[in-house]
Write an enzyme that holds these catalytic residues in place. Structure first.
Site, short mmCIF file in Angstrom:
data_model
loop_
_atom_site.label_atom_id
_atom_site.label_comp_id
_atom_site.label_asym_id
_atom_site.label_seq_id
_atom_site.Cartn_x
_atom_site.Cartn_y
_atom_site.Cartn_z
N ALA A 58 0.84 -1.20 0.00
CA ALA A 58 0.00 0.00 0.00
C ALA A 58 0.87 1.25 0.00
O ALA A 58 1.83 1.33 0.76
CB ALA A 58 -0.92 0.00 1.22
N LYS A 119 7.07 4.78 15.93
CA LYS A 119 7.13 5.12 17.36
C LYS A 119 6.07 6.13 17.76
O LYS A 119 5.54 6.07 18.88
CB LYS A 119 8.51 5.62 17.76
N ILE A 150 19.05 -1.35 16.45
CA ILE A 150 19.55 -1.81 17.76
C ILE A 150 18.46 -2.62 18.48
O ILE A 150 17.37 -2.10 18.73
CB ILE A 150 19.95 -0.63 18.67
N GLU A 204 12.43 12.21 9.82
CA GLU A 204 11.01 11.89 9.63
C GLU A 204 10.49 12.68 8.44
O GLU A 204 11.10 13.68 8.01
CB GLU A 204 10.23 12.27 10.90
N ASP A 215 10.31 12.96 18.30
CA ASP A 215 10.63 11.57 17.92
C ASP A 215 11.34 10.86 19.08
O ASP A 215 10.98 9.74 19.45
CB ASP A 215 11.51 11.59 16.66
N LYS A 219 10.13 7.62 21.59
CA LYS A 219 10.97 6.45 21.89
C LYS A 219 11.18 6.32 23.40
O LYS A 219 11.18 5.22 23.95
CB LYS A 219 12.30 6.57 21.16
N GLY A 321 17.77 5.00 9.19
CA GLY A 321 18.11 4.61 7.81
C GLY A 321 17.31 3.40 7.36
O GLY A 321 16.84 2.60 8.18
P1 NDP Z 1 8.74 7.56 4.03
O1 NDP Z 1 8.11 8.91 4.06
O2 NDP Z 1 10.01 7.38 3.29
O3 NDP Z 1 7.69 6.51 3.43
C1 NDP Z 1 6.34 6.51 3.79
C2 NDP Z 1 5.58 5.58 2.86
O4 NDP Z 1 4.22 5.52 3.29
C3 NDP Z 1 5.56 6.02 1.38
O5 NDP Z 1 5.74 4.91 0.55
C4 NDP Z 1 4.15 6.60 1.20
O6 NDP Z 1 3.61 6.45 -0.09
C5 NDP Z 1 3.37 5.70 2.15
N1 NDP Z 1 2.09 6.30 2.54
C6 NDP Z 1 1.85 7.56 2.99
N2 NDP Z 1 0.53 7.72 3.22
C7 NDP Z 1 -0.06 6.54 2.92
C8 NDP Z 1 -1.41 6.08 2.94
N3 NDP Z 1 -2.40 6.87 3.34
N4 NDP Z 1 -1.65 4.80 2.56
C9 NDP Z 1 -0.65 3.99 2.14
N5 NDP Z 1 0.66 4.38 2.11
C10 NDP Z 1 0.93 5.64 2.48
O7 NDP Z 1 8.89 7.11 5.55
P2 NDP Z 1 10.00 6.15 6.19
O8 NDP Z 1 10.09 4.91 5.42
O9 NDP Z 1 11.23 6.91 6.49
O10 NDP Z 1 9.35 5.87 7.64
C11 NDP Z 1 8.26 4.99 7.78
C12 NDP Z 1 8.01 4.71 9.26
O11 NDP Z 1 9.17 4.12 9.81
C13 NDP Z 1 7.74 5.96 10.11
O12 NDP Z 1 6.83 5.63 11.12
C14 NDP Z 1 9.10 6.27 10.71
O13 NDP Z 1 9.00 6.95 11.95
C15 NDP Z 1 9.62 4.87 10.95
N6 NDP Z 1 11.05 4.77 11.04
C16 NDP Z 1 11.84 5.36 10.08
C17 NDP Z 1 13.21 5.25 10.18
C18 NDP Z 1 14.10 5.89 9.18
O14 NDP Z 1 15.33 5.92 9.43
N7 NDP Z 1 13.61 6.38 8.06
C19 NDP Z 1 13.84 4.52 11.28
C20 NDP Z 1 12.92 3.93 12.24
C21 NDP Z 1 11.58 4.07 12.10
P3 NDP Z 1 4.28 7.16 -1.39
O15 NDP Z 1 5.52 6.34 -1.65
O16 NDP Z 1 3.25 7.00 -2.44
O17 NDP Z 1 4.57 8.56 -0.99
N1 HSE Z 2 13.94 10.05 12.34
C1 HSE Z 2 14.40 9.02 13.19
C2 HSE Z 2 15.80 9.35 13.67
C3 HSE Z 2 14.41 7.71 12.46
O1 HSE Z 2 16.43 10.25 13.09
O2 HSE Z 2 16.26 8.73 14.62
C4 HSE Z 2 14.76 6.53 13.35
O3 HSE Z 2 13.75 6.28 14.27
#
Ligand code: NDP
Ligand code: HSE
Length: 445
Positions: A58, A119, A150, A204, A215, A219, A321
């Site tokens: 999705a 989180k 981690i 984020e 954030d 955590k 990452g």
């Molecule tokens: P991104 O912004 O890179 O990706 C978010 C994804 O969610 C995209 O593919 C987006 O779609 C999709 N999306 C947004 N809205 C909807 C919706 N309504 N229905 C379906 N899909 C949707 O985020 P990240 O991957 O960086 O982060 C994702 C989660 O992981 C967050 O909760 C973040 O806090 C957590 N996280 C992130 C870390 C990091 O280092 N990045 C580390 C630890 C946790 P589209 O591609 O079409 O825009």
């Molecule tokens: N935005 C978050 C950070 C991603 O920088 O630590 C990992 O949770």
């Protein structure tokens, strides 16, 4: 006669059965989850006892190019995907709170186990999600939600379940650590460092959550809940980010052989009524360069846990990452998938202790106050008296020439946060104080 409750044991699908996965989100983390799941499919099948099969992915915008994702898997209707009969586990890596809350609740209610890296969602709605998982007798895992790669949620939940944890403290946000480290080590600017952290996929979607400390606060709430067997939400966490930290603060810290880190501190304290309570806060903290946390650079995270029998433990590694986070997500997927195949479920949360959350003003801390004052006889004594009047003793006072006046840098001994904050307010009103350059807490050591 009342009917017997439904059996709560999940008998499992049986060895060799496929486990259907719904992947919600295909961004920084989601794309890496899919890559690892595809690349290591055979290995994962051996570890689980059945193959993982992705039923759908999705996203918000289906028209974006997604190399490697078959068109038929893409959907923008997450609600329909999570309810499909051939889906066993829902992996939520969308981010945000309101929308994923609804989808995750729908998934749990439909009997799907959920793995999330979110989180913000877990810290805001843990009770509701845990209840829904209990009711449906499914797993709810969130290792990736704290410090990405981690393993710290698992150790708190399982390995340390027999011990008494006193405190959990450390660096839990990769973006702010990356920015502070760049400002300290190469003199890079705040804005360019934040832009680089965003480019590298650490920040984020709205990086305000990182730099304002929210954030890390989410955590901290998750860590405190697990450590102290008490429900702690993000609203219970005192939170200060790094937006007020200037290049001059970093330079001054360096000159004093210190560095500034954004720390999350969760601890049991004795409040002013003599009761045990939980204090949870996130704020910039001055630490000596000799401290192990001072060496945690770039987007790395490190967490100290102090437990009665285990003593001091340190967890260190990649805190942000795509690939590091996907590693933790996949670990949870394997755990949930094993339960789907072999039966049973992971133990739920334990919040039996239900300790009170202390007002942050009750927390013992130390202050470093940097101010511009008038350079005349008696000023030093007057200002020292201001601290003494509130029962705060001073550890060091340093005075430097500064234009027409003097720069005074005061380091206090430990005192309660509210006494220290009140003293700073009194300093601001004192006629000899021209300005307060900065107020930063010190690591208590
Ligand atoms: P991104 O912004 O890179 O990706 C978010 C994804 O969610 C995209 O593919 C987006 O779609 C999709 N999306 C947004 N809205 C909807 C919706 N309504 N229905 C379906 N899909 C949707 O985020 P990240 O991957 O960086 O982060 C994702 C989660 O992981 C967050 O909760 C973040 O806090 C957590 N996280 C992130 C870390 C990091 O280092 N990045 C580390 C630890 C946790 P589209 O591609 O079409 O825009
Ligand atoms: N935005 C978050 C950070 C991603 O920088 O630590 C990992 O949770």
């Amino acid at each position: 006669m009342t009917s017997a409750p439904a059996p709560s044991f999940n008998p499992g699908k049986g060895i060799g059965s496929p486990v259907g996965i719904a992947l919600l989100g295909y961004g920084t983390v989601g794309s890496e989850v899919m890559r690892l799941m595809t690349e290591y499919a055979d290995e994962l099948e051996h570890r689980i006892g059945g193959p993982l099969q992705i039923r759908g992915v999705a996203v918000s915008d289906k028209s974006k190019p997604r190399p490697g994702v078959p068109d038929e898997l893409l959907t923008d209707d997450a609600f329909s995907l999570v309810k499909r009969d051939d889906v066993d586990i829902v992996v939520e890596v969308i981010g945000g709170i309101d929308y994923p809350r609804k989808v995750v609740l729908a998934a749990l209610k439909a009997g799907k186990s959920v793995v999330t890296a979110n989180k913000a969602l877990v810290a805001a709605h843990a009770a509701e999600l845990a209840d829904a998982a209990d009711e449906a007798n499914v797993d709810l895992y969130f290792e990736a939600a704290v410090a990405a790669a981690i393993p710290v949620v698992g150790p708190l939940r399982r390995s340390l379940a027999g011990d008494q944890i006193q405190s959990v403290m450390g660096i839990v946000n990769g973006t702010t650590n990356f920015i502070l480290d760049a400002m300290d080590s190469s003199g890079a600017g705040y804005d360019e460092s934040l832009a680089e952290a965003t480019r590298l996929g650490y920040a984020e979607a709205d990086p305000t959550a990182d730099v304002e400390g929210h954030d890390a606060a989410s955590k901290a709430a998750i860590l405190a809940s697990l450590a102290f067997h008490t429900r702690v939400t993000s609203d219970d966490v005192y939170c200060e980010g790094i937006t007020n930290i200037s290049a001059e603060d970093i330079r001054a810290a360096k000159q004093a052989d210190h560095t500034i880190k954004l720390l999350a501190i969760c601890e049991k304290i004795t409040d002013s009524n003599g009761e045990t309570a939980i204090s949870v806060g996130v704020h910039p903290t001055l630490i000596p360069r000799s401290h192990p946390l001072a060496a945690v650079n770039k987007s790395f995270n490190a967490i100290f846990v102090e437990a009665e029998a285990a003593g001091r433990l340190m967890f260190y590694g990649n805190g942000a990452g795509g690939a590091p986070t996907a590693s933790a997500v996949l670990g949870d997927v394997v755990g949930a998938a094993r339960n789907k195949v072999h039966g049973g479920r992971a133990p739920g949360e334990s919040t039996y202790a239900n300790l009170p959350i202390a007002d942050y003003g009750e927390t013992p801390t130390r202050y470093h106050v940097d101010m511009e004052v008038e350079d005349r006889v008696g000023v030093l004594a007057d200002l020292a008296q201001l601290f003494a009047d509130r029962g705060i003793s001073l550890r060091t006072i340093r005075q430097e020439e500064s234009g027409e006046g003097a720069r005074l840098i005061v380091v206090t001994h430990q005192a309660r946060e509210n006494s220290l904050a009140a003293t700073v307010e009194a300093l601001k009103d004192h006629p000899a104080v021209k300005s307060i350059n900065s107020v930063i807490r010190l690591e208590r050591g």
